[in-house]
Structure formats: structure tokens, C-alpha cells
Scaffold this motif. Structure first.
Motif, short mmCIF file in Angstrom:
data_model
loop_
_atom_site.label_atom_id
_atom_site.label_comp_id
_atom_site.label_asym_id
_atom_site.label_seq_id
_atom_site.Cartn_x
_atom_site.Cartn_y
_atom_site.Cartn_z
N UNK A 91 0.86 -1.18 0.00
CA UNK A 91 0.00 0.00 0.00
C UNK A 91 0.89 1.22 0.00
N UNK A 92 1.14 1.71 -1.16
CA UNK A 92 2.04 2.84 -1.39
C UNK A 92 1.38 4.13 -0.92
N UNK A 93 2.13 4.95 -0.23
CA UNK A 93 1.63 6.23 0.25
C UNK A 93 1.29 7.19 -0.87
N UNK A 94 1.73 6.89 -2.10
CA UNK A 94 1.46 7.77 -3.23
C UNK A 94 0.10 7.52 -3.87
N UNK A 95 -0.59 6.48 -3.45
CA UNK A 95 -1.89 6.16 -4.02
C UNK A 95 -2.97 6.99 -3.33
N UNK A 96 -4.01 7.35 -4.09
CA UNK A 96 -5.15 8.04 -3.50
C UNK A 96 -5.98 7.01 -2.73
N UNK A 97 -6.88 7.51 -1.89
CA UNK A 97 -7.75 6.62 -1.12
C UNK A 97 -8.55 5.70 -2.04
N UNK A 98 -9.07 6.25 -3.11
CA UNK A 98 -9.87 5.47 -4.06
C UNK A 98 -9.03 4.37 -4.71
N UNK A 99 -7.79 4.70 -5.03
CA UNK A 99 -6.91 3.71 -5.66
C UNK A 99 -6.56 2.58 -4.68
N UNK A 100 -6.37 2.92 -3.42
CA UNK A 100 -6.06 1.90 -2.41
C UNK A 100 -7.24 0.96 -2.26
N UNK A 101 -8.44 1.51 -2.11
CA UNK A 101 -9.64 0.68 -1.95
C UNK A 101 -9.86 -0.17 -3.20
N UNK A 102 -9.71 0.43 -4.37
CA UNK A 102 -9.88 -0.33 -5.63
C UNK A 102 -8.85 -1.46 -5.72
N UNK A 103 -7.63 -1.20 -5.32
CA UNK A 103 -6.59 -2.23 -5.37
C UNK A 103 -6.89 -3.36 -4.40
N UNK A 104 -7.38 -3.04 -3.21
CA UNK A 104 -7.74 -4.08 -2.23
C UNK A 104 -8.85 -4.96 -2.81
N UNK A 105 -9.90 -4.32 -3.35
CA UNK A 105 -10.99 -5.10 -3.95
C UNK A 105 -10.49 -5.95 -5.12
N UNK A 106 -9.67 -5.37 -5.98
CA UNK A 106 -9.18 -6.07 -7.16
C UNK A 106 -8.33 -7.28 -6.78
N UNK A 107 -7.40 -7.07 -5.84
CA UNK A 107 -6.45 -8.12 -5.50
C UNK A 107 -6.99 -9.16 -4.53
N UNK A 108 -7.93 -8.77 -3.67
CA UNK A 108 -8.35 -9.67 -2.60
C UNK A 108 -9.85 -9.87 -2.50
N UNK A 109 -10.64 -9.04 -3.18
CA UNK A 109 -12.09 -9.09 -3.05
C UNK A 109 -12.73 -10.44 -3.31
N UNK A 110 -12.44 -11.09 -4.45
CA UNK A 110 -13.09 -12.37 -4.73
C UNK A 110 -12.78 -13.45 -3.67
N UNK A 111 -11.52 -13.57 -3.27
CA UNK A 111 -11.16 -14.57 -2.26
C UNK A 111 -11.80 -14.23 -0.91
N UNK A 112 -11.83 -12.97 -0.57
CA UNK A 112 -12.43 -12.54 0.69
C UNK A 112 -13.93 -12.83 0.69
N UNK A 113 -14.59 -12.57 -0.42
CA UNK A 113 -16.03 -12.83 -0.52
C UNK A 113 -16.32 -14.33 -0.41
N UNK A 114 -15.50 -15.16 -1.05
CA UNK A 114 -15.69 -16.62 -0.94
C UNK A 114 -15.55 -17.06 0.51
N UNK A 115 -14.55 -16.52 1.20
CA UNK A 115 -14.35 -16.86 2.61
C UNK A 115 -15.57 -16.47 3.43
N UNK A 116 -16.05 -15.24 3.25
CA UNK A 116 -17.20 -14.77 4.02
C UNK A 116 -18.45 -15.57 3.69
N UNK A 117 -18.65 -15.88 2.42
CA UNK A 117 -19.80 -16.70 2.03
C UNK A 117 -19.73 -18.09 2.68
N UNK A 118 -18.54 -18.61 2.83
CA UNK A 118 -18.39 -19.89 3.51
C UNK A 118 -18.77 -19.82 4.97
N UNK A 119 -18.71 -18.65 5.54
CA UNK A 119 -19.06 -18.46 6.96
C UNK A 119 -20.52 -18.11 7.15
N UNK A 120 -21.10 -17.33 6.23
CA UNK A 120 -22.43 -16.77 6.46
C UNK A 120 -23.52 -17.40 5.60
#
Length: 170
Positions: A3-32
Motif C-alpha cells: 500500500x504505497x503512500x502515493x496512491x489516493x484513497x480510491x486507488x487503495x480501496x480499488x486495489x484491495x478489492x481487485x487483488x483480494x475481493x473475490x477470495x475474501x467474498x468466498x471466505x465470508x460466504x463460507x461463513x455466512x
């Protein structure tokens, strides 16, 4: 993804969703098992991680999954806050927390195993997940049993290092 300090808030959030969103959603769906709740938990998780991003140490993915676990448990506790007779909520929460912890451990172990070399991963999977003896693993992998033993030793050592880097506590 660092998480580079040069990224805007929107870019950080977009990068988190892009890189980890699908796996995170699968994990949460497995729980809920509830798609709407899963989307809410993922959103809350990304928001919390984004707020603490500069302070995250170790693996961002591990931090995301631990945060998602906490959000799930917080939501469960919040939904159960009402006076009731008996102590069934405590039992249900304990069972739910154990299930979430089990899923989290499985996800983190899968990620850690993927970071091992193919040779180390094959030996660990054969010995620990498929339940082969050293001799059976040697036959299956077409390598000497001594090689299986040494690879297993070094694979476990590397796996411990990887888990430490990911921030997984034993």
C-alpha cells in the motif's frame, strides 16, 4: 500489493478489492451463506483495512481475513443482543466462532502452501493431507524416501517462516 503512500484513497480501496475481493467474498460466504450479508462484511472489512492500511504489518491478505472474521463475529454478537432466557447465545457464538476460525485457518494454510516450492508442497500434501507414509509418498512422487524426509523437514521449516511472515499466530 504494497500500500504505497502515493496512491489516493480510491486507488487503495480499488486495489484491495481487485487483488483480494473475490477470495475474501468466498471466505465470508463460507461463513455466512448469505450473499447480501457477505457483501456487507466484505465492504466493512475493506473499510476497516483501508483505515488501518499504513499500520498493517505482514501479509495484507491475512490481515483482511482476520478482520473479516472479526466483522462476522461482531455482526453475530450485535444480532444476538436481546434479553433471552438461558445461555444458548454463548454456545451458538462459540460454535460460530470455531467454524469461522476453522475456515480462516484453512484459507491461510492454503495461501501459505501456495508460497512453498512445488517439491516442498507436494511432499507436505502427500504426508499430511493425503496421509501417506514416507515410503508411500516416495513411491507416489517417484523420489527416494530419504528425499521425502529431507524435503518434509525443510518444507515445514519454510512453512513456519511463511506463516510468521503472514502474521499467523500459533
Amino acid at each position: 500489493m504494497p500500500l504505497d503512500g502515493n496512491l489516493s484513497d480510491e486507488e487503495v480501496v480499488a486495489a484491495i478489492y481487485r487483488d483480494h475481493g473475490p477470495a475474501l467474498r468466498r471466505f465470508v460466504l463460507g461463513c455466512t451463506r448469505d450473499e447480501n450479508l457477505a457483501d456487507d462484511v466484505v465492504q466493512e472489512t475493506v473499510l476497516r483495512v483501508w483505515q488501518h492500511a499504513p499500520n498493517v504489518r505482514g501479509s495484507l491478505r491475512s490481515y483482511l481475513f482476520r478482520t473479516a472474521r472479526n466483522v462476522i463475529i461482531d455482526n453475530y454478537r450485535r444480532s444476538r443482543r436481546r434479553p433471552e432466557e438461558g445461555n444458548t447465545d454463548t454456545v451458538e457464538l462459540a460454535e460460530s466462532s470455531e467454524r469461522v476460525d476453522e475456515l480462516l485457518n484453512r484459507v491461510l494454510m492454503e495461501e501459505a502452501l501456495l508460497r512453498l516450492s512445488q517439491e516442498h508442497r507436494e511432499v507436505l500434501v502427500a504426508l499430511h493431507y493425503q496421509g501417506f507414509t514416507v515410503n508411500e509418498a516416495a513411491l507416489r512422487l517417484n523420489i527416494p524416501s530419504g528425499t521425502v524426509k529431507s524435503r518434509a523437514f525443510y518444507a515445514v521449516r519454510a512453512l513456519r517462516t511463511i506463516l510468521d511472515e503472514m502474521g499467523v499466530q500459533r
